[in-house]
Motif scaffolding. Sequence first.
Motif, mmCIF file in Angstrom:
data_model
loop_
_atom_site.group_PDB
_atom_site.id
_atom_site.type_symbol
_atom_site.label_atom_id
_atom_site.label_comp_id
_atom_site.label_asym_id
_atom_site.label_seq_id
_atom_site.Cartn_x
_atom_site.Cartn_y
_atom_site.Cartn_z
ATOM 1 N N LYS A 147 0.841 -1.202 0.000
ATOM 2 C CA LYS A 147 0.000 0.000 0.000
ATOM 3 C C LYS A 147 0.872 1.247 0.000
ATOM 4 O O LYS A 147 0.515 2.255 -0.641
ATOM 5 N N GLN A 148 2.005 1.211 0.691
ATOM 6 C CA GLN A 148 2.938 2.339 0.643
ATOM 7 C C GLN A 148 3.401 2.585 -0.788
ATOM 8 O O GLN A 148 3.443 3.731 -1.247
ATOM 9 N N ILE A 149 3.748 1.521 -1.492
ATOM 10 C CA ILE A 149 4.189 1.652 -2.880
ATOM 11 C C ILE A 149 3.072 2.231 -3.739
ATOM 12 O O ILE A 149 3.297 3.118 -4.569
ATOM 13 N N GLU A 150 1.847 1.751 -3.514
ATOM 14 C CA GLU A 150 0.700 2.239 -4.283
ATOM 15 C C GLU A 150 0.465 3.731 -4.061
ATOM 16 O O GLU A 150 0.162 4.475 -5.003
ATOM 17 N N LEU A 151 0.611 4.181 -2.817
ATOM 18 C CA LEU A 151 0.323 5.576 -2.496
ATOM 19 C C LEU A 151 1.465 6.515 -2.879
ATOM 20 O O LEU A 151 1.232 7.636 -3.327
ATOM 21 N N LYS A 178 3.842 5.915 -5.205
ATOM 22 C CA LYS A 178 4.045 5.851 -6.657
ATOM 23 C C LYS A 178 5.493 6.190 -7.046
ATOM 24 O O LYS A 178 5.732 7.089 -7.875
ATOM 25 N N PRO A 179 6.462 5.494 -6.490
ATOM 26 C CA PRO A 179 7.858 5.802 -6.831
ATOM 27 C C PRO A 179 8.174 5.406 -8.269
ATOM 28 O O PRO A 179 7.568 4.478 -8.826
ATOM 29 N N LYS A 180 9.132 6.097 -8.840
ATOM 30 C CA LYS A 180 9.609 5.718 -10.170
ATOM 31 C C LYS A 180 10.704 4.655 -10.061
ATOM 32 O O LYS A 180 10.919 3.875 -10.994
ATOM 33 N N LEU A 181 11.398 4.647 -8.922
ATOM 34 C CA LEU A 181 12.490 3.699 -8.742
ATOM 35 C C LEU A 181 12.472 3.142 -7.318
ATOM 36 O O LEU A 181 12.271 3.890 -6.361
ATOM 37 N N ILE A 182 12.650 1.829 -7.196
ATOM 38 C CA ILE A 182 12.706 1.175 -5.894
ATOM 39 C C ILE A 182 14.095 0.577 -5.721
ATOM 40 O O ILE A 182 14.568 -0.173 -6.579
ATOM 41 N N LEU A 183 14.749 0.923 -4.622
ATOM 42 C CA LEU A 183 16.062 0.384 -4.290
ATOM 43 C C LEU A 183 15.903 -0.542 -3.092
ATOM 44 O O LEU A 183 15.556 -0.092 -1.999
ATOM 45 N N THR A 184 16.097 -1.834 -3.303
ATOM 46 C CA THR A 184 15.997 -2.780 -2.192
ATOM 47 C C THR A 184 17.386 -3.035 -1.632
ATOM 48 O O THR A 184 18.348 -3.238 -2.381
ATOM 49 N N LEU A 185 17.485 -3.033 -0.312
ATOM 50 C CA LEU A 185 18.766 -3.182 0.369
ATOM 51 C C LEU A 185 18.859 -4.559 1.018
ATOM 52 O O LEU A 185 18.167 -4.837 1.995
ATOM 53 N N GLY A 186 19.691 -5.416 0.455
ATOM 54 C CA GLY A 186 19.889 -6.740 1.022
ATOM 55 C C GLY A 186 18.990 -7.804 0.418
ATOM 56 O O GLY A 186 17.999 -7.511 -0.260
#
Length: 222
Positions: A146-150, A152-160
């Motif tokens: 839901k955070q991603i939906e609200l 609306k990032p253009k880029l997601i950086l996952t750590l680990g």
Amino acid sequence: MKNLHNALLLKQLYQLKQLGYRYTDITPYQEEKLDLTLPDTLDSLQKQAMNCHLCELSKSRKKVVFGEGNPHANILIIGEGPGATEDSTGKPFVGRSGELLSKMLENVLGVTRQEVYITNIVKCRPPNNRAPTPTEAHTCQPYLLKQIELIKPKLILTLGATAYHYLTGDDTGITKVRGSIHKHGNATLIPTYHPSYLLRNPSAKKEVFEDLLKVKELMKSF
């Protein structure tokens, strides 16, 4: 819950029998349907998360670490879970790992923490800083999605590895997948090492630097 439902239904039927009913068209007890929809604002979602007791982590936490930053950020950063410092403050990435993350953002990407949004796979600290269990991660996942939906990032950086695995479902090792570019909904996703790994393995900073240069290149299209 099913046993409670049956008990209440049986109680009502006995009451009707005592009133003289042999057959009835009266609607018996019906369990109230739960509203499982999540709020449509970050503030309301955070309030709901603050009162969440859906998994075992709620029993040992001090504070829920929901996330912080720009609610309309182009870049969303996702870690594994809160550590001891985060659990005490209620803020993500504020310990040594957080200091290193801030330097990486400023020195390589030219952005501050306030310009991005930072959160974790789970919002409560796993005891002894262990990795979250599949049950804990999947229970907390609706908040993250839901955070991603609200946001609306253009880029997601996952750590680990943990963040990448639970967000994508891909169990490829982080050493093989780091720096690769993926699509996640409408966003571009890039996995890299967690800052805590870099504190233990400083030689890996070069690889993260290369990953962040890819992020910087993609930022030109924002």
